[in-house]
Design an enzyme around this catalytic site. Structure first.
Site, PDB file in Angstrom:
ATOM      1  N   ASP A   1      -7.868  -5.405   0.054  1.00 23.82           N
ATOM      2  CA  ASP A   1      -8.326  -6.381  -1.173  1.00 23.82           C
ATOM      3  C   ASP A   1      -7.968  -7.863  -0.893  1.00 23.82           C
ATOM      4  OD1 ASP A   1      -9.693  -4.288  -2.737  1.00 23.82           O
ATOM      5  OD2 ASP A   1      -7.591  -3.637  -3.320  1.00 23.82           O
TER       6      ASP A   1
ATOM      7  N   HIS B   1       0.931  -1.202  -0.056  1.00 24.94           N
ATOM      8  CA  HIS B   1      -0.096   0.022  -0.014  1.00 24.94           C
ATOM      9  C   HIS B   1       0.787   1.073   0.080  1.00 24.94           C
ATOM     10  CE1 HIS B   1      -3.092   2.769   0.935  1.00 24.94           C
ATOM     11  NE2 HIS B   1      -3.877   1.861   0.559  1.00 24.94           N
TER      12      HIS B   1
HETATM   13  N1  ACO Z   1       4.047  -7.860  -4.745  1.00 27.31           N
HETATM   14  C1  ACO Z   1       5.504  -7.940  -4.996  1.00 27.31           C
HETATM   15  N2  ACO Z   1       5.991  -6.610  -4.945  1.00 27.31           N
HETATM   16  C2  ACO Z   1       5.406  -5.670  -4.500  1.00 27.31           C
HETATM   17  C3  ACO Z   1       4.140  -5.423  -4.399  1.00 27.31           C
HETATM   18  C4  ACO Z   1       3.290  -6.538  -4.409  1.00 27.31           C
HETATM   19  N3  ACO Z   1       2.044  -6.834  -4.154  1.00 27.31           N
HETATM   20  N4  ACO Z   1       3.699  -4.300  -4.209  1.00 27.31           N
HETATM   21  C5  ACO Z   1       4.964  -3.506  -4.081  1.00 27.31           C
HETATM   22  N5  ACO Z   1       5.878  -4.341  -4.591  1.00 27.31           N
HETATM   23  C6  ACO Z   1       7.320  -4.114  -4.452  1.00 27.31           C
HETATM   24  C7  ACO Z   1       7.721  -3.016  -5.512  1.00 27.31           C
HETATM   25  O1  ACO Z   1       8.011  -3.721  -6.993  1.00 27.31           O
HETATM   26  C8  ACO Z   1       8.937  -2.204  -5.038  1.00 27.31           C
HETATM   27  O2  ACO Z   1       9.970  -3.080  -5.148  1.00 27.31           O
HETATM   28  P1  ACO Z   1      11.380  -2.217  -5.277  1.00 27.31           P
HETATM   29  O3  ACO Z   1      11.616  -1.207  -4.341  1.00 27.31           O
HETATM   30  O4  ACO Z   1      12.348  -3.465  -5.495  1.00 27.31           O
HETATM   31  O5  ACO Z   1      11.363  -1.610  -6.669  1.00 27.31           O
HETATM   32  C9  ACO Z   1       8.325  -1.886  -3.782  1.00 27.31           C
HETATM   33  O6  ACO Z   1       7.530  -3.075  -3.329  1.00 27.31           O
HETATM   34  C10 ACO Z   1       7.526  -0.907  -3.327  1.00 27.31           C
HETATM   35  O7  ACO Z   1       6.309  -0.682  -4.059  1.00 27.31           O
HETATM   36  P2  ACO Z   1       5.886   0.656  -4.984  1.00 27.31           P
HETATM   37  O8  ACO Z   1       5.673   0.249  -6.164  1.00 27.31           O
HETATM   38  O9  ACO Z   1       6.873   1.919  -4.714  1.00 27.31           O
HETATM   39  O10 ACO Z   1       4.768   0.844  -4.081  1.00 27.31           O
HETATM   40  P3  ACO Z   1       3.584   1.932  -4.608  1.00 27.31           P
HETATM   41  O11 ACO Z   1       3.222   2.739  -3.469  1.00 27.31           O
HETATM   42  O12 ACO Z   1       3.828   2.625  -5.729  1.00 27.31           O
HETATM   43  O13 ACO Z   1       2.218   0.944  -4.934  1.00 27.31           O
HETATM   44  C11 ACO Z   1       0.441  -0.692  -4.685  1.00 27.31           C
HETATM   45  C12 ACO Z   1       1.150   0.588  -4.162  1.00 27.31           C
HETATM   46  C13 ACO Z   1      -0.093  -0.080  -6.023  1.00 27.31           C
HETATM   47  C14 ACO Z   1      -0.560  -0.922  -3.784  1.00 27.31           C
HETATM   48  C15 ACO Z   1       1.515  -1.771  -4.769  1.00 27.31           C
HETATM   49  O14 ACO Z   1       1.807  -2.343  -3.620  1.00 27.31           O
HETATM   50  C16 ACO Z   1       0.630  -3.099  -5.702  1.00 27.31           C
HETATM   51  O15 ACO Z   1       0.965  -3.008  -6.907  1.00 27.31           O
HETATM   52  N6  ACO Z   1       0.150  -3.921  -4.831  1.00 27.31           N
HETATM   53  C17 ACO Z   1      -0.518  -4.757  -5.710  1.00 27.31           C
HETATM   54  C18 ACO Z   1      -1.884  -4.520  -6.127  1.00 27.31           C
HETATM   55  C19 ACO Z   1      -3.066  -4.102  -5.117  1.00 27.31           C
HETATM   56  O16 ACO Z   1      -2.919  -5.138  -4.136  1.00 27.31           O
HETATM   57  N7  ACO Z   1      -3.627  -3.015  -5.043  1.00 27.31           N
HETATM   58  C20 ACO Z   1      -4.593  -2.629  -4.240  1.00 27.31           C
HETATM   59  C21 ACO Z   1      -4.194  -1.681  -3.229  1.00 27.31           C
HETATM   60  S1  ACO Z   1      -5.244  -1.276  -1.992  1.00 27.31           S
HETATM   61  C22 ACO Z   1      -6.471  -0.211  -2.911  1.00 27.31           C
HETATM   62  O17 ACO Z   1      -6.004   0.436  -3.959  1.00 27.31           O
HETATM   63  C23 ACO Z   1      -7.861  -0.233  -2.481  1.00 27.31           C
END
Ligand code: ACO
Length: 428
Positions: free
Chosen positions: A363, A306
């Site tokens: 989720d 998140h």
């Molecule tokens: N699985 C694996 N790796 C992940 C995940 C995941 N679910 N989420 C983040 N990461 C990794 C990223 O690749 C990144 O790695 P790095 O530092 O090596 O490059 C690191 O964790 C940080 O992630 P960001 O992309 O900077 O996180 P951001 O804040 O931009 O995105 C998000 C947040 C979109 C929720 C992301 O965690 C994600 O895509 N999760 C999966 C989709 C999801 O569950 N979305 C629902 C969110 S809740 C809502 O909107 C209601």
């Protein structure tokens, strides 16, 4: 603590004001930055940008705190009442019994949609994604309610909020019925908000669906948990569209579009697909987690991570508790719940997820609860939209009422060609 910060650019010092929130959070006000210095700020994804001041919802992502108008989320867990919380978010205080009754009656009176709107459902292919239908139909409400093009006072806000909150559930249920080729079921004025929605979803002309107390409580609580989350992607979209003085229906229709994406509300569908994939034996939980860690796989552990929560998502904690309770009461089991538990256990002890502060989000468990009460997968994100609607309305209204609000118009840093002479390649 200081109320200003000093920024030094090319040896010259500039003083910028610091704004303080009621919970002690601080922000540098850069609204005059370009005017004073010629520079703008750059923040892709707005991870460090406050777009407004807001009195609706407070989140502390480090401590896992979420409060609606000051009330911690967990306090809504007993006797959950979505409509009471919707009122709280939109009008800023819990409704009195009179306000609640008046609003409930308005919801009942306005539940139906115009007969001619029903024909529009027939114009969509049966295979239409319900989120597309939902967005189109919410936008279409602008055509049927020109009296709400502008909302100038609280009475009008109550009228438009009731119509939207009531009709979204009718539209959602109709889009589902249409996708299954089933006859549309009219709302029943005797039923309250959640049972009425379930009635329109599942009753047959020859057989009434009766919503039991467990289902009613589960759906009420689930809607409450989704009801607002400050400046998330869809709410920021609603505010951005509304900032041009677009009406509430159109602004919320845009919000549905933003919510649909799989990194936002659409993640609840992806979580279920992931769990089903593992359940069918196409991959073990361990293999799935390994793939999610591999940046070249294009996979993520859906329902994890998140932007704001870096410790735990309090909504996921309540949802997990609810899922366990619901299955115990129903005296059934869902193999997908066991897979979810296993995935969580593996991820929470894996350094990749621990170092990046990735925890289950809202989720991760919501789909399991929706499955338990019989909601089909293609309606999961629609349910999220029904839940999020009071938040969108509250933010739209807050912005509408604010004397300082301006049209949202970010800037950019241009990285394209320098001035280039036009020499057509189409001429000899
Ligand atoms: N699985 C694996 N790796 C992940 C995940 C995941 N679910 N989420 C983040 N990461 C990794 C990223 O690749 C990144 O790695 P790095 O530092 O090596 O490059 C690191 O964790 C940080 O992630 P960001 O992309 O900077 O996180 P951001 O804040 O931009 O995105 C998000 C947040 C979109 C929720 C992301 O965690 C994600 O895509 N999760 C999966 C989709 C999801 O569950 N979305 C629902 C969110 S809740 C809502 O909107 C209601």
């Amino acid at each position: 603590m200081t109320d200003t910060v000093t920024l030094t650019i090319d040896g010259k010092a500039y003083t910028l004001p610091v704004v303080r929130g009621t919970e002690g959070e601080r922000a540098i006000d850069i609204s005059k930055l370009r005017e004073q210095t010629g520079l703008i700020s750059l923040d892709p994804g707005f991870g460090n940008t406050g777009s407004c001041e807001s009195a609706i919802t407070f989140i502390d992502g480090e401590k896992g705190i979420l409060r609606y108008r000051g009330i911690p989320l967990e306090q809504f867990e007993e006797n959950p009442n979505f409509i009471e919380v919707a009122w709280l978010l939109i009008f800023g205080h819990l409704p009195t019994p009179e306000e609640y009754e008046r609003f409930s009656k308005l919801l009942t009176r306005t539940a139906n949609i115009d007969e001619s709107m029903k024909h529009s459902f027939q114009g969509f292919p049966r295979s239409s994604p319900p989120m597309a239908t939902l967005s189109a139909m919410i936008n279409a409400l602008s055509c049927f309610h020109p009296e709400f093009q502008a909302v100038d006072d609280l009475t009008q806000l109550e009228g438009v909020a009731a119509r939207l909150i009531s009709k979204i559930r009718t539209i959602a249920a109709y889009s589902y019925r249409r996708s299954r080729g089933k006859p549309l079921i009219y709302p029943d004025p005797k039923l309250r908000y959640v049972p009425n929605f379930m009635h329109m979803m599942f009753s047959q002309p020859y057989e009434e669906y009766v919503c039991d107390q467990d289902t009613r409580d589960a759906l009420n609580l689930l809607l409450i948990l989704h009801a607002d989350h400050e400046q998330n992607c869809s709410t920021s979209t609603v505010r951005m569209v509304g900032s041009s003085q677009a009406n509430l229906f159109t602004s919320c229709a845009a919000g549905v579009g933003a919510l649909w994406g799989s990194l936002h509300g659409g993640a609840n569908v992806q979580v279920l697909r992931m769990l089903q994939h593992i359940h069918k034996g196409q991959m073990t939980p361990e293999e799935y987690v390994s793939r999610a860690k591999d940046k070249t796989s294009g996979e993520l552990l859906m329902g994890f991570g998140h932007r704001v929560y870096k410790n735990f998502d309090p909504r996921a904690v309540v949802l997990q508790r609810m899922a366990e309770r619901l299955y115990k009461r129903m005296k059934t089991d869902d193999p997908l719940l066991n897979i979810a538990r296993k995935l969580e256990e593996i991820a929470l002890s894996d350094s990749y997820f621990v170092e990046r502060n990735l925890y289950p989000n809202v989720d991760f468990y919501s789909g399991i609860i929706l499955r338990a009460i019989g909601i089909p997968v293609n309606m999961f994100t629609v349910i999220f939209a029904i839940g999020r609607l009071p938040g969108w309305i509250a933010h739209w209204a807050e912005q509408n009422e604010s004397a300082t609000s301006r049209i949202a118009r970010p800037r950019q840093v241009y990285t394209g060609n320098p001035e280039t002479k036009y020499v057509s390649l189409l001429r000899d």
